[in-house]
Design a protein around this motif. Structure first.
Motif, PDB file in Angstrom:
ATOM      1  N   MET A  76       0.853  -1.193   0.000  1.00 48.24           N
ATOM      2  CA  MET A  76       0.000   0.000   0.000  1.00 48.24           C
ATOM      3  C   MET A  76       0.886   1.239   0.000  1.00 48.24           C
ATOM      4  N   ALA A  77       0.480   2.254  -0.755  1.00 43.39           N
ATOM      5  CA  ALA A  77       1.231   3.503  -0.821  1.00 43.39           C
ATOM      6  C   ALA A  77       1.277   4.178   0.540  1.00 43.39           C
ATOM      7  N   THR A  78       2.413   4.752   0.866  1.00 43.25           N
ATOM      8  CA  THR A  78       2.565   5.430   2.148  1.00 43.25           C
ATOM      9  C   THR A  78       1.688   6.675   2.241  1.00 43.25           C
ATOM     10  N   ARG A  79       1.250   7.205   1.127  1.00 39.61           N
ATOM     11  CA  ARG A  79       0.402   8.403   1.132  1.00 39.61           C
ATOM     12  C   ARG A  79      -1.087   8.074   1.282  1.00 39.61           C
ATOM     13  N   ALA A  80      -1.457   6.794   1.317  1.00 41.42           N
ATOM     14  CA  ALA A  80      -2.866   6.395   1.423  1.00 41.42           C
ATOM     15  C   ALA A  80      -3.443   6.809   2.773  1.00 41.42           C
ATOM     16  N   ASN A  81      -4.616   7.414   2.751  1.00 40.22           N
ATOM     17  CA  ASN A  81      -5.273   7.865   3.986  1.00 40.22           C
ATOM     18  C   ASN A  81      -5.586   6.711   4.935  1.00 40.22           C
ATOM     19  N   SER A  82      -5.869   5.534   4.385  1.00 42.27           N
ATOM     20  CA  SER A  82      -6.260   4.400   5.222  1.00 42.27           C
ATOM     21  C   SER A  82      -5.067   3.594   5.741  1.00 42.27           C
ATOM     22  N   LEU A  83      -3.855   3.994   5.403  1.00 39.92           N
ATOM     23  CA  LEU A  83      -2.673   3.250   5.845  1.00 39.92           C
ATOM     24  C   LEU A  83      -2.638   3.023   7.355  1.00 39.92           C
ATOM     25  N   PRO A  84      -2.912   4.023   8.204  1.00 40.05           N
ATOM     26  CA  PRO A  84      -2.836   3.770   9.651  1.00 40.05           C
ATOM     27  C   PRO A  84      -3.767   2.645  10.113  1.00 40.05           C
ATOM     28  N   MET A  85      -4.942   2.525   9.510  1.00 38.97           N
ATOM     29  CA  MET A  85      -5.882   1.482   9.949  1.00 38.97           C
ATOM     30  C   MET A  85      -5.379   0.095   9.576  1.00 38.97           C
ATOM     31  N   PHE A  86      -4.742  -0.028   8.396  1.00 40.37           N
ATOM     32  CA  PHE A  86      -4.172  -1.324   8.010  1.00 40.37           C
ATOM     33  C   PHE A  86      -2.895  -1.609   8.794  1.00 40.37           C
ATOM     34  N   ARG A  87      -2.097  -0.602   9.029  1.00 36.15           N
ATOM     35  CA  ARG A  87      -0.833  -0.783   9.758  1.00 36.15           C
ATOM     36  C   ARG A  87      -1.101  -1.179  11.212  1.00 36.15           C
ATOM     37  N   ASP A  88      -2.099  -0.551  11.845  1.00 36.16           N
ATOM     38  CA  ASP A  88      -2.351  -0.766  13.267  1.00 36.16           C
ATOM     39  C   ASP A  88      -3.329  -1.900  13.558  1.00 36.16           C
ATOM     40  N   GLY A  89      -4.099  -2.326  12.563  1.00 38.19           N
ATOM     41  CA  GLY A  89      -5.097  -3.378  12.776  1.00 38.19           C
ATOM     42  C   GLY A  89      -4.472  -4.753  12.932  1.00 38.19           C
ATOM     43  N   THR A  90      -5.203  -5.648  13.569  1.00 34.40           N
ATOM     44  CA  THR A  90      -4.677  -7.004  13.781  1.00 34.40           C
ATOM     45  C   THR A  90      -4.995  -7.954  12.632  1.00 34.40           C
ATOM     46  N   HIS A  91      -6.068  -7.659  11.864  1.00 33.96           N
ATOM     47  CA  HIS A  91      -6.502  -8.568  10.802  1.00 33.96           C
ATOM     48  C   HIS A  91      -6.993  -7.787   9.583  1.00 33.96           C
ATOM     49  N   TYR A  92      -6.988  -8.463   8.453  1.00 32.76           N
ATOM     50  CA  TYR A  92      -7.593  -7.944   7.228  1.00 32.76           C
ATOM     51  C   TYR A  92      -7.998  -9.123   6.356  1.00 32.76           C
ATOM     52  N   ILE A  93      -8.859  -8.840   5.393  1.00 37.83           N
ATOM     53  CA  ILE A  93      -9.318  -9.846   4.433  1.00 37.83           C
ATOM     54  C   ILE A  93      -8.822  -9.439   3.052  1.00 37.83           C
ATOM     55  N   ILE A  94      -8.250 -10.378   2.323  1.00 43.20           N
ATOM     56  CA  ILE A  94      -7.890 -10.157   0.922  1.00 43.20           C
ATOM     57  C   ILE A  94      -8.938 -10.882   0.089  1.00 43.20           C
ATOM     58  N   ASN A  95      -9.727 -10.115  -0.683  1.00 44.10           N
ATOM     59  CA  ASN A  95     -10.772 -10.645  -1.549  1.00 44.10           C
ATOM     60  C   ASN A  95     -10.265 -10.638  -2.984  1.00 44.10           C
ATOM     61  N   VAL A  96     -10.175 -11.799  -3.630  1.00 46.34           N
ATOM     62  CA  VAL A  96      -9.727 -11.898  -5.022  1.00 46.34           C
ATOM     63  C   VAL A  96     -10.952 -11.719  -5.916  1.00 46.34           C
ATOM     64  N   LEU A  97     -10.948 -10.668  -6.741  1.00 47.94           N
ATOM     65  CA  LEU A  97     -12.124 -10.328  -7.542  1.00 47.94           C
ATOM     66  C   LEU A  97     -12.250 -11.184  -8.799  1.00 47.94           C
ATOM     67  N   SER A  98     -13.497 -11.442  -9.166  1.00 42.34           N
ATOM     68  CA  SER A  98     -13.799 -12.139 -10.415  1.00 42.34           C
ATOM     69  C   SER A  98     -13.972 -11.106 -11.529  1.00 42.34           C
ATOM     70  N   ALA A  99     -13.958 -11.573 -12.764  1.00 46.65           N
ATOM     71  CA  ALA A  99     -14.095 -10.684 -13.922  1.00 46.65           C
ATOM     72  C   ALA A  99     -15.398  -9.896 -13.885  1.00 46.65           C
ATOM     73  N   SER A 100     -16.427 -10.441 -13.247  1.00 48.07           N
ATOM     74  CA  SER A 100     -17.714  -9.741 -13.182  1.00 48.07           C
ATOM     75  C   SER A 100     -17.754  -8.686 -12.064  1.00 48.07           C
ATOM     76  N   GLN A 101     -16.641  -8.490 -11.350  1.00 52.64           N
ATOM     77  CA  GLN A 101     -16.624  -7.553 -10.229  1.00 52.64           C
ATOM     78  C   GLN A 101     -15.811  -6.286 -10.522  1.00 52.64           C
ATOM     79  N   LEU A 102     -15.720  -5.901 -11.779  1.00 55.00           N
ATOM     80  CA  LEU A 102     -15.017  -4.674 -12.147  1.00 55.00           C
ATOM     81  C   LEU A 102     -15.615  -3.472 -11.426  1.00 55.00           C
ATOM     82  N   ASP A 103     -16.943  -3.473 -11.242  1.00 49.52           N
ATOM     83  CA  ASP A 103     -17.581  -2.358 -10.521  1.00 49.52           C
ATOM     84  C   ASP A 103     -17.044  -2.234  -9.099  1.00 49.52           C
ATOM     85  N   LEU A 104     -16.797  -3.368  -8.419  1.00 57.58           N
ATOM     86  CA  LEU A 104     -16.233  -3.315  -7.061  1.00 57.58           C
ATOM     87  C   LEU A 104     -14.791  -2.830  -7.081  1.00 57.58           C
ATOM     88  N   CYS A 105     -14.039  -3.257  -8.070  1.00 52.84           N
ATOM     89  CA  CYS A 105     -12.661  -2.791  -8.229  1.00 52.84           C
ATOM     90  C   CYS A 105     -12.643  -1.274  -8.310  1.00 52.84           C
TER      91      CYS A 105
END
Length: 186
Positions: A76-105
């Motif tokens: 993640m870019a160091t300039r991202a506003n959400s970096l502190p929440m990912f850096r300080d949080g204990t867990h995260y989910i990585i969701n692998v998108l399907s071709a039909s999920q371009l809108d979510l991307c």
């Protein structure tokens, strides 16, 4: 007997690049990557200020690291506003998108405000959003973080994962365009 050829000297530090950032970016774009949405919980302070309880970002920098223990990485870019929440949080989910999920991307890459509004998801064992119809998901303990250049590299230890057996292939980003996979005629 001839003289042995001189071996090139190996420098102990990297030489200055002989290219500019645009050339580097164009060269990197030739590598096809899958597209993911990484989700986690928002900080208590931001939720108290009226922000949504979850945050999510689009990332194509996902890769496997190890089978034993099960480790994955993303950055993640160091300039991202959400970096502190990912850096300080204990867990995260990585969701692998399907071709039909371009809108979510696009939603998680650009939308301001509540990116989860109207998005179908379920909660993981740690209470984080797993996007519906994602091809695969990885629930990770935030094991380690490394500051490198203008990004932070996150290494996650996978505690749970799942796969959706669907007809839809993965969403792929390559050469500045979105595509999906197709089998080769061999």
């Amino acid at each position: 007997m001839g003289m042995p050829e001189a071996q090139p000297r190996i420098a102990s530090v990297a030489a200055a690049p002989d290219f500019d950032a645009m050339h580097f970016r164009r060269t990197l774009s030739q590598f096809a990557t899958g597209v993911t949405v990484i989700t986690t919980r928002a900080s208590n302070e931001s939720v108290a200020a009226g922000a949504p309880p979850f945050i999510g970002i689009t990332a194509s920098s996902f890769n496997s690291v190890s089978l034993d223990p099960p480790l994955v990485l993303w950055s993640m870019a160091t300039r991202a506003n959400s970096l502190p929440m990912f850096r300080d949080g204990t867990h995260y989910i990585i969701n692998v998108l399907s071709a039909s999920q371009l809108d979510l991307c696009q939603r998680f890459a650009t939308l301001k405000g509540d990116r989860f509004a109207g998005v179908d998801y379920r909660l993981s064992a740690t209470g984080l959003p797993i996007l519906s119809n994602a091809l695969a998901w990885f629930e990770c303990h935030n094991r380690s973080r490394y500051d490198e250049g203008d990004h932070v590299i996150f290494v996650g230890e996978v505690e749970r994962c799942g796969v959706l057996d669907g007809k839809d292939g993965p969403l792929i980003f390559q050469g500045g365009q979105f595509t999906t996979t197709a089998p080769l005629d061999l």
